[in-house]
Design a protein around this motif. Structure first.
Motif, mmCIF file in Angstrom:
data_model
loop_
_atom_site.group_PDB
_atom_site.id
_atom_site.type_symbol
_atom_site.label_atom_id
_atom_site.label_comp_id
_atom_site.label_asym_id
_atom_site.label_seq_id
_atom_site.Cartn_x
_atom_site.Cartn_y
_atom_site.Cartn_z
ATOM 1 N N PHE A 94 0.712 -1.224 -0.080
ATOM 2 C CA PHE A 94 0.120 0.111 0.149
ATOM 3 C C PHE A 94 0.713 1.398 0.128
ATOM 4 O O PHE A 94 0.482 2.208 -0.935
ATOM 5 N N GLU A 112 -4.451 9.574 -5.612
ATOM 6 C CA GLU A 112 -5.449 8.281 -6.013
ATOM 7 C C GLU A 112 -5.516 7.293 -4.741
ATOM 8 O O GLU A 112 -6.719 6.577 -4.905
ATOM 9 N N ALA A 152 -4.274 7.605 -1.406
ATOM 10 C CA ALA A 152 -4.836 8.318 -0.346
ATOM 11 C C ALA A 152 -4.546 8.052 0.946
ATOM 12 O O ALA A 152 -5.009 8.523 2.048
ATOM 13 N N SER A 210 -4.063 -0.224 4.396
ATOM 14 C CA SER A 210 -5.271 -0.551 4.133
ATOM 15 C C SER A 210 -6.235 -0.282 5.271
ATOM 16 O O SER A 210 -5.747 -0.369 6.285
ATOM 17 N N GLY A 230 -8.478 -1.539 -3.450
ATOM 18 C CA GLY A 230 -7.148 -1.542 -3.112
ATOM 19 C C GLY A 230 -6.514 -2.978 -2.850
ATOM 20 O O GLY A 230 -6.564 -3.611 -3.892
ATOM 21 N N ALA A 274 -9.282 -5.373 1.529
ATOM 22 C CA ALA A 274 -9.736 -5.576 2.884
ATOM 23 C C ALA A 274 -11.206 -5.572 2.721
ATOM 24 O O ALA A 274 -11.992 -6.309 3.439
ATOM 25 N N PHE A 275 -12.044 -4.710 2.144
ATOM 26 C CA PHE A 275 -13.486 -4.725 2.033
ATOM 27 C C PHE A 275 -14.138 -5.849 1.301
ATOM 28 O O PHE A 275 -14.901 -6.392 1.637
ATOM 29 N N PHE A 323 -3.086 -2.997 -7.782
ATOM 30 C CA PHE A 323 -4.014 -3.411 -6.645
ATOM 31 C C PHE A 323 -4.817 -4.371 -7.076
ATOM 32 O O PHE A 323 -5.671 -5.025 -6.577
ATOM 33 N N ALA A 363 -10.396 -0.959 -14.103
ATOM 34 C CA ALA A 363 -11.433 0.126 -14.683
ATOM 35 C C ALA A 363 -11.360 1.098 -13.746
ATOM 36 O O ALA A 363 -11.403 0.993 -12.320
ATOM 37 N N LEU A 415 -13.216 4.712 -2.222
ATOM 38 C CA LEU A 415 -12.525 5.697 -2.937
ATOM 39 C C LEU A 415 -12.096 6.991 -2.138
ATOM 40 O O LEU A 415 -12.734 7.246 -1.451
ATOM 41 N N PRO A 416 -11.046 7.796 -2.623
ATOM 42 C CA PRO A 416 -10.626 8.898 -1.774
ATOM 43 C C PRO A 416 -11.378 10.197 -2.098
ATOM 44 O O PRO A 416 -10.932 11.085 -2.488
HETATM 45 C C1 LIG Z 1 -7.932 4.759 0.421
HETATM 46 S S1 LIG Z 1 -7.738 3.538 -0.914
HETATM 47 C C2 LIG Z 1 -8.705 2.203 -0.200
HETATM 48 C C3 LIG Z 1 -8.618 0.842 -0.354
HETATM 49 C C4 LIG Z 1 -9.373 -0.096 0.564
HETATM 50 N N1 LIG Z 1 -10.821 -0.079 -0.117
HETATM 51 C C5 LIG Z 1 -9.195 -0.026 1.755
HETATM 52 O O1 LIG Z 1 -10.269 0.943 2.461
HETATM 53 O O2 LIG Z 1 -8.387 -0.465 2.240
HETATM 54 C C6 LIG Z 1 -8.348 4.176 -2.423
HETATM 55 C C7 LIG Z 1 -8.647 2.876 -3.388
HETATM 56 O O3 LIG Z 1 -9.293 3.683 -4.718
HETATM 57 C C8 LIG Z 1 -8.523 3.311 -5.810
HETATM 58 N N2 LIG Z 1 -9.264 4.358 -6.722
HETATM 59 C C9 LIG Z 1 -8.904 5.783 -6.719
HETATM 60 N N3 LIG Z 1 -9.637 6.249 -7.655
HETATM 61 C C10 LIG Z 1 -10.211 5.296 -8.443
HETATM 62 C C11 LIG Z 1 -11.008 5.344 -9.568
HETATM 63 N N4 LIG Z 1 -11.521 6.417 -10.175
HETATM 64 N N5 LIG Z 1 -11.829 4.063 -9.820
HETATM 65 C C12 LIG Z 1 -11.531 2.879 -9.154
HETATM 66 N N6 LIG Z 1 -10.609 2.815 -8.219
HETATM 67 C C13 LIG Z 1 -10.167 4.139 -7.948
HETATM 68 C C14 LIG Z 1 -7.214 3.519 -5.453
HETATM 69 O O4 LIG Z 1 -6.399 2.842 -6.541
HETATM 70 C C15 LIG Z 1 -7.069 2.937 -4.159
HETATM 71 O O5 LIG Z 1 -7.175 1.238 -4.184
#
Ligand SMILES: C[S@@+](CC[C@H](N)C(=O)[O-])C[C@H]1O[C@@H](n2cnc3c(N)ncnc32)[C@H](O)[C@@H]1O
Length: 188
Positions: free
Chosen positions: A3, A13, A15, A19, A46, A49-50, A73, A89, A113-114
């Motif tokens: 991560f 992206e 953020a 995890s 990511g 985890a979810f 990821f 995607a 998503l962030p």
């Molecule tokens: C803060 S991490 C959260 C990962 C995981 N859900 C967790 O809580 O551990 C944000 C995730 O969103 C993905 N991401 C960011 N923008 C995205 C987009 N437009 N479409 C799909 N995934 C995206 C990133 O690559 C990353 O895997």
């Protein structure tokens, strides 16, 4: 470590530097009431985890897939959760991947998503595709970090949810997550 490496490559992206915790992952899956859902989409898994928690609760007959923008990821989630379908995607393409699975809409969308790091046009574009992809009565759940509420994009996101959905609620804060946070649960 995986991560953190991705965070260094694309901080906005990714953020987060680690995890989400088990407690946070279980909370978002529990709040989705997954065993009553027939089509579930996860955005931004990511390292899975979810995804792991969703798979443990969802009915095996339910259509479930993830959309992840970062190729590393995608591989990591597939390695951790071999039963998950993970497409490389953007979350903006939910409609396209529902159609690929012969669906027009789904009844649950779960997001990591962030939001607080996205600019307003991308926040709106993503929320439109989420809203348009949900059945009437469908639910959208997303993690938010408390730090996000200190800055305009995080506050704007909360306002957008409130305006767009017919119901919106927030969970308690999970302090044990590396960035403490909570879950928004919205109903169309
Ligand atoms: C803060 S991490 C959260 C990962 C995981 N859900 C967790 O809580 O551990 C944000 C995730 O969103 C993905 N991401 C960011 N923008 C995205 C987009 N437009 N479409 C799909 N995934 C995206 C990133 O690559 C990353 O895997």
């Amino acid at each position: 470590m995986k991560f953190f490496k991705q965070f260094l490559k694309s901080p906005k992206e990714t953020a987060a530097v680690v995890s989400s915790s088990k407690e946070m992952s279980k909370l978002i899956a529990d709040m989705a009431d997954l065993n009553s859902k027939r089509c579930v989409v996860e955005l931004g898994p990511g390292t899975g985890a979810f995804t792991e928690e969703i798979l443990s609760q969802v009915d095996p007959e339910t259509l479930f897939f993830c959309l992840e923008i970062n190729r590393e990821f995608v591989s990591e989630t597939k390695r951790r959760c071999p039963d998950a379908t993970v497409y490389h995607a953007s979350a903006t393409d939910i409609g396209k991947y529902l159609a690929k699975n012969n669906r027009q809409r789904c009844d649950c969308i779960i997001s990591g998503l962030p939001w607080a790091l996205l600019d307003s046009s991308l926040q709106e574009e993503l929320l439109d595709s989420i809203y348009n992809s949900l059945d009437e009565g469908g639910v959208f759940l997303t993690i938010a970090h408390i730090t996000g509420l200190l800055f305009p994009p995080g506050r704007r996101f909360q306002k957008l949810l409130d305006m767009k959905f017919s119901e919106m609620s927030r969970s308690n804060i999970i302090w044990g997550n590396v960035l403490p946070g909570f879950i928004y649960r919205c109903t169309k």
